[in-house]
Design a protein around this motif. Structure first.
Motif, PDB file in Angstrom:
ATOM      1  N   PRO A  82       0.814  -1.272  -0.097  1.00 51.79           N
ATOM      2  CA  PRO A  82       0.018  -0.117  -0.076  1.00 51.79           C
ATOM      3  C   PRO A  82       0.762   1.154  -0.111  1.00 51.79           C
ATOM      4  O   PRO A  82       1.861   1.111   0.571  1.00 51.79           O
ATOM      5  CB  PRO A  82      -0.982  -0.094   1.185  1.00 51.79           C
ATOM      6  CG  PRO A  82      -0.098  -1.120   2.164  1.00 51.79           C
ATOM      7  CD  PRO A  82       0.662  -1.932   1.204  1.00 51.79           C
ATOM      8  N   ASP A  83       0.322   2.284  -0.553  1.00 53.48           N
ATOM      9  CA  ASP A  83       1.073   3.618  -0.636  1.00 53.48           C
ATOM     10  C   ASP A  83       1.347   4.112   0.751  1.00 53.48           C
ATOM     11  O   ASP A  83       2.468   5.017   0.851  1.00 53.48           O
ATOM     12  CB  ASP A  83       0.065   4.635  -1.368  1.00 53.48           C
ATOM     13  CG  ASP A  83      -0.026   4.200  -2.806  1.00 53.48           C
ATOM     14  OD1 ASP A  83       0.837   3.744  -3.426  1.00 53.48           O
ATOM     15  OD2 ASP A  83      -1.036   4.657  -3.475  1.00 53.48           O
ATOM     16  N   TRP A  84       0.700   3.998   1.962  1.00 56.72           N
ATOM     17  CA  TRP A  84       0.761   4.537   3.017  1.00 56.72           C
ATOM     18  C   TRP A  84       2.049   4.052   3.868  1.00 56.72           C
ATOM     19  O   TRP A  84       2.898   4.642   4.566  1.00 56.72           O
ATOM     20  CB  TRP A  84      -0.395   4.513   4.108  1.00 56.72           C
ATOM     21  CG  TRP A  84      -0.723   3.115   4.353  1.00 56.72           C
ATOM     22  CD1 TRP A  84      -1.945   2.515   3.534  1.00 56.72           C
ATOM     23  CD2 TRP A  84      -0.348   2.081   5.085  1.00 56.72           C
ATOM     24  NE1 TRP A  84      -2.020   1.241   4.012  1.00 56.72           N
ATOM     25  CE2 TRP A  84      -1.041   0.827   5.107  1.00 56.72           C
ATOM     26  CE3 TRP A  84       0.615   2.366   6.049  1.00 56.72           C
ATOM     27  CZ2 TRP A  84      -0.693  -0.178   5.759  1.00 56.72           C
ATOM     28  CZ3 TRP A  84       0.969   1.149   6.887  1.00 56.72           C
ATOM     29  CH2 TRP A  84       0.349  -0.070   6.701  1.00 56.72           C
ATOM     30  N   LEU A  85       2.459   2.740   3.260  1.00 50.68           N
ATOM     31  CA  LEU A  85       3.611   2.172   3.968  1.00 50.68           C
ATOM     32  C   LEU A  85       4.937   3.042   3.628  1.00 50.68           C
ATOM     33  O   LEU A  85       5.849   3.048   4.629  1.00 50.68           O
ATOM     34  CB  LEU A  85       3.804   0.723   3.314  1.00 50.68           C
ATOM     35  CG  LEU A  85       4.866  -0.329   3.716  1.00 50.68           C
ATOM     36  CD1 LEU A  85       4.777  -0.664   5.357  1.00 50.68           C
ATOM     37  CD2 LEU A  85       4.987  -1.244   2.971  1.00 50.68           C
ATOM     38  N   TRP A  86       5.193   3.486   2.508  1.00 51.20           N
ATOM     39  CA  TRP A  86       6.310   4.237   2.246  1.00 51.20           C
ATOM     40  C   TRP A  86       6.525   5.655   2.780  1.00 51.20           C
ATOM     41  O   TRP A  86       7.596   6.075   2.983  1.00 51.20           O
ATOM     42  CB  TRP A  86       6.407   4.473   0.666  1.00 51.20           C
ATOM     43  CG  TRP A  86       6.236   3.230  -0.163  1.00 51.20           C
ATOM     44  CD1 TRP A  86       5.174   3.005  -0.785  1.00 51.20           C
ATOM     45  CD2 TRP A  86       6.970   2.093  -0.016  1.00 51.20           C
ATOM     46  NE1 TRP A  86       5.339   1.634  -1.444  1.00 51.20           N
ATOM     47  CE2 TRP A  86       6.477   0.915  -0.866  1.00 51.20           C
ATOM     48  CE3 TRP A  86       7.942   1.543   0.683  1.00 51.20           C
ATOM     49  CZ2 TRP A  86       6.967  -0.256  -0.946  1.00 51.20           C
ATOM     50  CZ3 TRP A  86       8.755   0.397   0.536  1.00 51.20           C
ATOM     51  CH2 TRP A  86       8.111  -0.502  -0.355  1.00 51.20           C
ATOM     52  N   GLY A  87       5.428   6.083   3.590  1.00 51.40           N
ATOM     53  CA  GLY A  87       5.472   7.291   4.180  1.00 51.40           C
ATOM     54  C   GLY A  87       5.645   7.161   5.700  1.00 51.40           C
ATOM     55  O   GLY A  87       5.744   8.189   6.593  1.00 51.40           O
ATOM     56  N   LEU A  88       5.872   5.845   6.105  1.00 46.59           N
ATOM     57  CA  LEU A  88       6.145   5.784   7.458  1.00 46.59           C
ATOM     58  C   LEU A  88       7.307   6.286   8.312  1.00 46.59           C
ATOM     59  O   LEU A  88       7.182   6.744   9.347  1.00 46.59           O
ATOM     60  CB  LEU A  88       5.870   4.553   7.985  1.00 46.59           C
ATOM     61  CG  LEU A  88       4.456   3.687   7.901  1.00 46.59           C
ATOM     62  CD1 LEU A  88       4.478   2.097   8.155  1.00 46.59           C
ATOM     63  CD2 LEU A  88       3.731   4.228   8.851  1.00 46.59           C
TER      64      LEU A  88
END
Length: 133
Positions: free
Chosen positions: A82-88
């Motif tokens: 998912p895209d949100w994973l890369w902003g963690l």
């Protein structure tokens, strides 16, 4: 507080005994059994080679299995996550940085973070005031 305990034990334990106990070196059970090579170093000093193949390391998450009968999960291509994973791991602004900005112009996520951090700061302040009294 520690000094008061030391004073009470001073009459019971001689200082030389304490220094002797604290300066003892301990070794693991197998430390004395290491074989020496010709240069004087032991054979166990060298790092051990990994038993996993490079292909396995590159395609699986080694140690990622939490199930008793399961296997380590495979690494998928980036498009599968998912895209949100890369902003963690992105840096988020601190309270001091957020307080310098105008509150009216902050995006919703930053405003939410500002309120949370400000509440946390005020709770810590109140707790420290209560602890002093």
């Amino acid at each position: 507080m520690a000094m008061s305990h030391v004073k009470t034990f001073r009459s019971v334990i001689n200082t030389k005994e304490v220094v002797g106990i604290l300066s003892q070196r301990t070794f693991s059970a197998g430390a004395g059994k290491a074989k020496k090579d010709k240069k004087g170093g032991s054979q166990t000093d060298a790092p051990k080679a990994s038993t996993l193949a490079k292909e396995v390391k590159a395609t699986t998450v080694v140690g990622g299995n939490i199930l008793k009968d399961g296997t380590d999960p495979k690494i998928l291509p980036d498009s599968e996550y998912p895209d949100w994973l890369w902003g963690l791991l992105d840096k988020r602004p601190a309270l001091s940085e957020l307080s310098r900005k105008k509150i009216e112009t902050l995006p919703y996520e930053d405003l939410k973070r500002f309120v949370k951090l400000d509440n946390r700061r005020s709770i810590k302040e109140n707790n420290s005031l209560k602890a002093k009294n």
